[in-house]
Write a protein that holds these residues in place. Structure first.
Motif, PDB file in Angstrom:
ATOM      1  N   ILE A   1      28.197 -27.297  45.816  1.00 51.46           N
ATOM      2  CA  ILE A   1      27.974 -25.857  45.657  1.00 51.46           C
ATOM      3  C   ILE A   1      26.524 -25.573  45.279  1.00 51.46           C
ATOM      4  N   VAL A   2      26.042 -26.215  44.236  1.00 47.42           N
ATOM      5  CA  VAL A   2      24.695 -25.970  43.712  1.00 47.42           C
ATOM      6  C   VAL A   2      23.684 -26.813  44.480  1.00 47.42           C
ATOM      7  N   VAL A   3      22.607 -26.185  44.914  1.00 51.90           N
ATOM      8  CA  VAL A   3      21.519 -26.906  45.570  1.00 51.90           C
ATOM      9  C   VAL A   3      20.436 -27.128  44.513  1.00 51.90           C
ATOM     10  N   HIS A   4      20.203 -28.398  44.215  1.00 55.68           N
ATOM     11  CA  HIS A   4      19.254 -28.786  43.157  1.00 55.68           C
ATOM     12  C   HIS A   4      17.869 -28.210  43.428  1.00 55.68           C
ATOM     13  N   ASN A   5      17.320 -27.577  42.397  1.00 50.76           N
ATOM     14  CA  ASN A   5      15.988 -26.968  42.433  1.00 50.76           C
ATOM     15  C   ASN A   5      15.838 -25.860  43.465  1.00 50.76           C
ATOM     16  N   LYS A   6      16.956 -25.252  43.835  1.00 53.65           N
ATOM     17  CA  LYS A   6      16.913 -24.096  44.731  1.00 53.65           C
ATOM     18  C   LYS A   6      17.831 -22.982  44.218  1.00 53.65           C
ATOM     19  N   THR A   7      19.100 -23.312  43.960  1.00 52.04           N
ATOM     20  CA  THR A   7      20.041 -22.321  43.414  1.00 52.04           C
ATOM     21  C   THR A   7      20.339 -22.621  41.949  1.00 52.04           C
ATOM     22  N   GLY A   8      19.838 -23.740  41.481  1.00 54.65           N
ATOM     23  CA  GLY A   8      20.064 -24.163  40.106  1.00 54.65           C
ATOM     24  C   GLY A   8      19.581 -25.585  39.930  1.00 54.65           C
TER      25      GLY A   8
ATOM     26  N   ASP B   1      10.435 -16.851  35.337  1.00 54.97           N
ATOM     27  CA  ASP B   1      10.344 -16.286  36.680  1.00 54.97           C
ATOM     28  C   ASP B   1      11.251 -17.009  37.668  1.00 54.97           C
ATOM     29  N   LEU B   2      11.688 -18.218  37.326  1.00 51.80           N
ATOM     30  CA  LEU B   2      12.618 -18.955  38.186  1.00 51.80           C
ATOM     31  C   LEU B   2      14.032 -18.378  38.132  1.00 51.80           C
ATOM     32  N   ILE B   3      14.364 -17.691  37.051  1.00 51.18           N
ATOM     33  CA  ILE B   3      15.732 -17.183  36.897  1.00 51.18           C
ATOM     34  C   ILE B   3      16.114 -16.250  38.049  1.00 51.18           C
ATOM     35  N   PRO B   4      15.346 -15.186  38.323  1.00 52.74           N
ATOM     36  CA  PRO B   4      15.738 -14.329  39.456  1.00 52.74           C
ATOM     37  C   PRO B   4      15.555 -15.006  40.813  1.00 52.74           C
ATOM     38  N   LEU B   5      14.575 -15.889  40.912  1.00 55.43           N
ATOM     39  CA  LEU B   5      14.332 -16.596  42.174  1.00 55.43           C
ATOM     40  C   LEU B   5      15.533 -17.477  42.543  1.00 55.43           C
ATOM     41  N   TYR B   6      15.962 -18.318  41.612  1.00 57.40           N
ATOM     42  CA  TYR B   6      17.124 -19.176  41.855  1.00 57.40           C
ATOM     43  C   TYR B   6      18.387 -18.337  41.998  1.00 57.40           C
ATOM     44  N   GLY B   7      18.459 -17.250  41.229  1.00 59.91           N
ATOM     45  CA  GLY B   7      19.617 -16.364  41.308  1.00 59.91           C
ATOM     46  C   GLY B   7      19.785 -15.756  42.690  1.00 59.91           C
ATOM     47  N   LYS B   8      18.682 -15.322  43.258  1.00 54.47           N
ATOM     48  CA  LYS B   8      18.719 -14.722  44.600  1.00 54.47           C
ATOM     49  C   LYS B   8      19.125 -15.773  45.643  1.00 54.47           C
ATOM     50  N   GLU B   9      18.570 -16.973  45.535  1.00 53.97           N
ATOM     51  CA  GLU B   9      18.929 -18.054  46.461  1.00 53.97           C
ATOM     52  C   GLU B   9      20.416 -18.435  46.309  1.00 53.97           C
TER      53      GLU B   9
ATOM     54  N   ASN C   1      38.326  -9.672  33.738  1.00 50.47           N
ATOM     55  CA  ASN C   1      37.158  -9.153  34.444  1.00 50.47           C
ATOM     56  C   ASN C   1      35.900  -9.796  33.859  1.00 50.47           C
ATOM     57  N   LEU C   2      35.419 -10.819  34.541  1.00 52.69           N
ATOM     58  CA  LEU C   2      34.255 -11.564  34.057  1.00 52.69           C
ATOM     59  C   LEU C   2      32.922 -10.953  34.463  1.00 52.69           C
ATOM     60  N   TRP C   3      32.921 -10.081  35.445  1.00 52.02           N
ATOM     61  CA  TRP C   3      31.664  -9.639  36.033  1.00 52.02           C
ATOM     62  C   TRP C   3      30.769  -8.931  35.037  1.00 52.02           C
ATOM     63  N   LYS C   4      31.328  -8.181  34.093  1.00 46.21           N
ATOM     64  CA  LYS C   4      30.479  -7.517  33.096  1.00 46.21           C
ATOM     65  C   LYS C   4      29.804  -8.550  32.181  1.00 46.21           C
ATOM     66  N   PHE C   5      30.442  -9.703  32.004  1.00 45.19           N
ATOM     67  CA  PHE C   5      29.836 -10.767  31.205  1.00 45.19           C
ATOM     68  C   PHE C   5      28.753 -11.489  32.009  1.00 45.19           C
ATOM     69  N   TYR C   6      29.049 -11.734  33.284  1.00 45.25           N
ATOM     70  CA  TYR C   6      28.022 -12.357  34.127  1.00 45.25           C
ATOM     71  C   TYR C   6      26.767 -11.480  34.184  1.00 45.25           C
ATOM     72  N   ASP C   7      26.951 -10.159  34.103  1.00 44.51           N
ATOM     73  CA  ASP C   7      25.799  -9.257  34.126  1.00 44.51           C
ATOM     74  C   ASP C   7      24.846  -9.507  32.958  1.00 44.51           C
ATOM     75  N   CYS C   8      25.379  -9.931  31.811  1.00 42.15           N
ATOM     76  CA  CYS C   8      24.498 -10.128  30.646  1.00 42.15           C
ATOM     77  C   CYS C   8      24.042 -11.573  30.484  1.00 42.15           C
ATOM     78  N   ILE C   9      24.630 -12.490  31.228  1.00 42.73           N
ATOM     79  CA  ILE C   9      24.219 -13.895  31.166  1.00 42.73           C
ATOM     80  C   ILE C   9      22.980 -14.091  32.039  1.00 42.73           C
ATOM     81  N   ASP C  10      22.046 -14.893  31.551  1.00 40.39           N
ATOM     82  CA  ASP C  10      20.849 -15.210  32.333  1.00 40.39           C
ATOM     83  C   ASP C  10      20.975 -16.538  33.073  1.00 40.39           C
TER      84      ASP C  10
ATOM     85  N   LYS D   1      24.067 -13.678  40.906  1.00 37.11           N
ATOM     86  CA  LYS D   1      22.613 -13.851  40.991  1.00 37.11           C
ATOM     87  C   LYS D   1      22.020 -14.569  39.786  1.00 37.11           C
ATOM     88  N   LYS D   2      22.735 -15.564  39.298  1.00 36.65           N
ATOM     89  CA  LYS D   2      22.263 -16.348  38.161  1.00 36.65           C
ATOM     90  C   LYS D   2      22.017 -17.784  38.593  1.00 36.65           C
TER      91      LYS D   2
END
Length: 185
Positions: free
Chosen positions: A122-129, A152-160, A76-85, A108-109
């Motif tokens: 998978i990853v979109v450069h400068n949008k999702t990561g 401030d980019l962390i939650p922004l990219y995470g949401k995208e 179960n990785l999800w609890k670890f993903y919760d603490c990773i930024d 959302k990371k």
């Protein structure tokens, strides 16, 4: 709350990039980034236990025992993903897909990933990561610093990333695309 946790999820082997990331992390901590931590999640196969021992030894040599943690494989990785930024996927060789990048986006990371193999789809450069030149420590360091300096980019990219993961890689999307392909024959 102000700490930034960088995470690499994956089997400990030569091509997942643990050594590369540890070297970059060492440089980052020497540059007065005192509030960052590194989390490796994964195990190695028995015949390659020496890689785990090398990783632990390198952590000790670099005097990073208080900054770097290794956690064995987890079901179960999800609890670890919760603490990773920030999720890092620094593979040194191309991978066909890149499930960890997708999991990071679903959690959302922002994802910093090598620009090869399936990761570049998978990853979109400068949008999702950020996609970086594989094996390039300088560019990887700059990518991580981007998020350290601009938190401030962390939650922004995470949401995208979450949006992209759901829209482009959901089971429903896969079934729809497969049906469409099948119908075209």
């Amino acid at each position: 709350n102000s700490a930034i946790i960088i995470g690499l999820v994956g089997r400990i082997n030569k091509h997942k990039g643990q050594r590369l990331l540890l070297d970059v992390f060492d440089e980052l901590t020497r540059n007065k980034n005192e509030n960052i931590y590194l989390l490796f999640i994964g195990s190695t196969i028995k015949s390659q236990m020496f890689l785990l021992e090398e990783l632990k030894n390198n952590i000790k040599i670099k005097n990073l025992q208080n900054k770097v943690t290794i956690v064995d494989f987890q079901k179960n990785l999800w609890k670890f993903y919760d603490c990773i930024d920030i999720v890092i996927v620094p593979t040194t060789d191309p991978e066909p897909f890149g499930l960890v990048a997708l999991e990071g986006m679903l959690s959302k990371k922002p994802v910093i990933a090598s620009n090869h193999g399936g990761l570049k789809e998978i990853v979109v450069h400068n949008k999702t990561g950020v996609l970086f030149e594989p094996n390039n420590k300088i560019v990887l360091k700059k990518a991580i610093e981007t998020f350290i300096v601009n938190q401030d980019l962390i939650p922004l990219y995470g949401k995208e990333g979450e949006k992209r993961a759901i829209v482009k890689f959901s089971l429903e999307k896969y079934i729809t695309d497969f049906k469409s392909l099948y119908s075209s024959f």
